[in-house]
Motif scaffolding. Structure first.
Motif, PDB file in Angstrom:
ATOM      1  N   ALA A   3       0.866  -1.184   0.000  1.00 18.30           N
ATOM      2  CA  ALA A   3       0.000   0.000   0.000  1.00 18.30           C
ATOM      3  C   ALA A   3       0.895   1.223   0.000  1.00 18.30           C
ATOM      4  N   ASP A   4       0.415   2.280  -0.573  1.00 11.89           N
ATOM      5  CA  ASP A   4       1.174   3.507  -0.619  1.00 11.89           C
ATOM      6  C   ASP A   4       1.609   3.901   0.794  1.00 11.89           C
ATOM      7  N   PRO A   5       2.879   4.247   0.985  1.00 11.40           N
ATOM      8  CA  PRO A   5       3.360   4.632   2.315  1.00 11.40           C
ATOM      9  C   PRO A   5       2.524   5.734   2.967  1.00 11.40           C
ATOM     10  N   GLN A   6       2.069   6.675   2.152  1.00  9.53           N
ATOM     11  CA  GLN A   6       1.233   7.740   2.696  1.00  9.53           C
ATOM     12  C   GLN A   6      -0.078   7.177   3.239  1.00  9.53           C
ATOM     13  N   ALA A   7      -0.648   6.208   2.522  1.00 12.54           N
ATOM     14  CA  ALA A   7      -1.879   5.557   2.993  1.00 12.54           C
ATOM     15  C   ALA A   7      -1.620   4.825   4.295  1.00 12.54           C
ATOM     16  N   GLN A   8      -0.464   4.170   4.400  1.00 11.22           N
ATOM     17  CA  GLN A   8      -0.115   3.474   5.640  1.00 11.22           C
ATOM     18  C   GLN A   8      -0.004   4.458   6.800  1.00 11.22           C
ATOM     19  N   ARG A   9       0.618   5.613   6.542  1.00 12.96           N
ATOM     20  CA  ARG A   9       0.751   6.606   7.609  1.00 12.96           C
ATOM     21  C   ARG A   9      -0.612   7.134   8.050  1.00 12.96           C
ATOM     22  N   ARG A  10      -1.521   7.189   7.115  1.00 16.68           N
ATOM     23  CA  ARG A  10      -2.869   7.678   7.474  1.00 16.68           C
ATOM     24  C   ARG A  10      -3.628   6.669   8.338  1.00 16.68           C
ATOM     25  N   LEU A  11      -3.129   5.436   8.334  1.00 14.99           N
ATOM     26  CA  LEU A  11      -3.720   4.454   9.253  1.00 14.99           C
ATOM     27  C   LEU A  11      -3.567   4.903  10.705  1.00 14.99           C
ATOM     28  N   ALA A 226       6.558   0.321   0.331  1.00 15.91           N
ATOM     29  CA  ALA A 226       5.139   0.072   0.106  1.00 15.91           C
ATOM     30  C   ALA A 226       4.670  -1.215   0.785  1.00 15.91           C
ATOM     31  N   GLU A 227       5.607  -2.001   1.293  1.00 15.41           N
ATOM     32  CA  GLU A 227       5.241  -3.266   1.933  1.00 15.41           C
ATOM     33  C   GLU A 227       4.557  -2.971   3.273  1.00 15.41           C
ATOM     34  N   VAL A 228       3.404  -3.622   3.490  1.00 14.49           N
ATOM     35  CA  VAL A 228       2.688  -3.464   4.762  1.00 14.49           C
ATOM     36  C   VAL A 228       3.306  -4.447   5.745  1.00 14.49           C
ATOM     37  N   LEU A 229       4.065  -3.910   6.686  1.00  8.11           N
ATOM     38  CA  LEU A 229       4.777  -4.766   7.641  1.00  8.11           C
ATOM     39  C   LEU A 229       3.919  -5.042   8.871  1.00  8.11           C
ATOM     40  N   CYS A 234       3.146  -9.313  17.911  1.00  9.10           N
ATOM     41  CA  CYS A 234       1.727  -9.002  18.160  1.00  9.10           C
ATOM     42  C   CYS A 234       0.883  -8.978  16.900  1.00  9.10           C
ATOM     43  N   ARG A 235       1.517  -9.081  15.738  1.00  9.01           N
ATOM     44  CA  ARG A 235       0.836  -9.131  14.449  1.00  9.01           C
ATOM     45  C   ARG A 235       0.116  -7.834  14.085  1.00  9.01           C
ATOM     46  N   ARG A 236       0.443  -6.754  14.770  1.00 11.71           N
ATOM     47  CA  ARG A 236      -0.138  -5.474  14.397  1.00 11.71           C
ATOM     48  C   ARG A 236       0.593  -4.881  13.193  1.00 11.71           C
ATOM     49  N   ILE A 237      -0.092  -3.984  12.511  1.00  6.69           N
ATOM     50  CA  ILE A 237       0.514  -3.299  11.367  1.00  6.69           C
ATOM     51  C   ILE A 237       1.506  -2.274  11.886  1.00  6.69           C
ATOM     52  N   MET A 238       2.750  -2.337  11.420  1.00 10.77           N
ATOM     53  CA  MET A 238       3.784  -1.398  11.829  1.00 10.77           C
ATOM     54  C   MET A 238       3.908  -0.314  10.758  1.00 10.77           C
ATOM     55  N   VAL A 239       3.655   0.919  11.154  1.00  6.06           N
ATOM     56  CA  VAL A 239       3.697   2.030  10.212  1.00  6.06           C
ATOM     57  C   VAL A 239       5.044   2.736  10.344  1.00  6.06           C
ATOM     58  N   ARG A 240       5.718   2.840   9.226  1.00  6.98           N
ATOM     59  CA  ARG A 240       7.036   3.485   9.219  1.00  6.98           C
ATOM     60  C   ARG A 240       6.899   4.982   8.876  1.00  6.98           C
ATOM     61  N   THR A 241       7.605   5.784   9.672  1.00  6.12           N
ATOM     62  CA  THR A 241       7.659   7.238   9.431  1.00  6.12           C
ATOM     63  C   THR A 241       9.095   7.683   9.656  1.00  6.12           C
ATOM     64  N   ALA A 242       9.314   8.981   9.608  1.00  2.00           N
ATOM     65  CA  ALA A 242      10.652   9.503   9.864  1.00  2.00           C
ATOM     66  C   ALA A 242      11.089   9.239  11.297  1.00  2.00           C
ATOM     67  N   GLU A 243      10.147   8.947  12.165  1.00  2.00           N
ATOM     68  CA  GLU A 243      10.464   8.680  13.569  1.00  2.00           C
ATOM     69  C   GLU A 243      10.910   7.246  13.813  1.00  2.00           C
TER      70      GLU A 243
END
Length: 246
Positions: A3-11, A226-229, A234-243
């Motif tokens: 998924a688009d990284p921006q879309a992931q961050r919006r999660l 773009a990979e949804v990690l 815990c199997r949660r979605i890990m969202v990558r950002t600059a942090e």
């Protein structure tokens, strides 16, 4: 899944809204006013039982006092009748003497009845005082219940208003994200206590707070943006950002 990284961050924005909604729902269920009203309901039930007992005591005394008053009236009527006959002075001397003895007995009987009535009236005064005190406590408790109910309704209205605001923001956000990403997010959220997407920060999952091994760090670093990690723990979605620090 990708998924688009921006879309992931919006999660993370979506997760923040869902977390707030969950907190609001929890707050609604656990309002202190709920427990207060339950306590007041039990108090009122106990007080009502107490009031009934106090009212029965007053009613019983009223009934006994009324019975004594009837007995006293009967004795007075009999005395008045005998006194009239004695005053008239008609009849044999023996009969007049018997009337005199009866008058003495009736006077003693009247005194006993009046003393008993006075004692019962004193008891009734005490019983009425008890009833009034219980009634006052009931009125005070009912007034307190009204206050707590008003406070509860005010808080519930505030919660409902905030929920409406958050829900209105959630709908367009969710609709704007890829359907398959939302489907995954909803599934994970259902299975993980409401937290589905967490920020990956400083080499640690924001969901379970577990530090990654060197191998896992390398895997994450090498992953396509773009990979949804998902966290291996815990199997949660890990969202990558600059942090994220990776």
């Amino acid at each position: 899944m990708k998924a688009d990284p921006q879309a992931q961050r919006r999660l993370l924005d979506l997760q923040a809204i869902d977390t707030t909604l969950a907190q609001l729902a929890h707050r609604r269920r656990t309002l202190p006013e709920h427990a207060q009203l339950d306590t007041l309901a039990r108090e009122l039930s106990a007080l009502e039982d107490e009031r009934v007992r106090a009212q029965v005591a007053v009613d019983d005394l009223d009934r006994d006092i009324a019975r004594l008053e009837r007995d006293i009236e009967q004795v007075r009527a009999r005395k008045d009748k005998d006194q009239a006959r004695l005053t008239a002075g008609s009849g044999p001397a023996r009969e007049l003497e018997a009337l005199q003895h009866e008058m003495t007995s009736l006077t003693r009987r009247q005194t006993d009845l009046e003393d008993a009535e006075l004692e019962l009236m004193e008891q009734r005064e005490t019983a009425q005082s008890t009833l009034d005190e219980v009634t006052g406590r009931i009125e005070s408790t009912r007034a307190r219940r009204v206050e707590v109910e008003a406070a509860r309704e005010k808080t519930l209205a505030e919660i409902a208003s905030e929920e409406k605001f958050k829900s209105s923001a959630r709908t367009p956000l969710a609709n704007d994200l890829p359907a398959d990403l939302i489907a995954l997010y909803d599934k994970v959220r259902e299975n993980s206590g409401g937290l589905a997407a967490a920020l990956l920060r400083g080499g640690r999952c924001g969901g379970c707070r577990i530090d990654f091994s060197a191998t896992e760090r390398n895997r994450i670093k090498a992953a396509d943006p773009a990979e949804v990690l998902r966290c291996e723990e815990c199997r949660r979605i890990m969202v990558r950002t600059a942090e994220s620090g990776l």
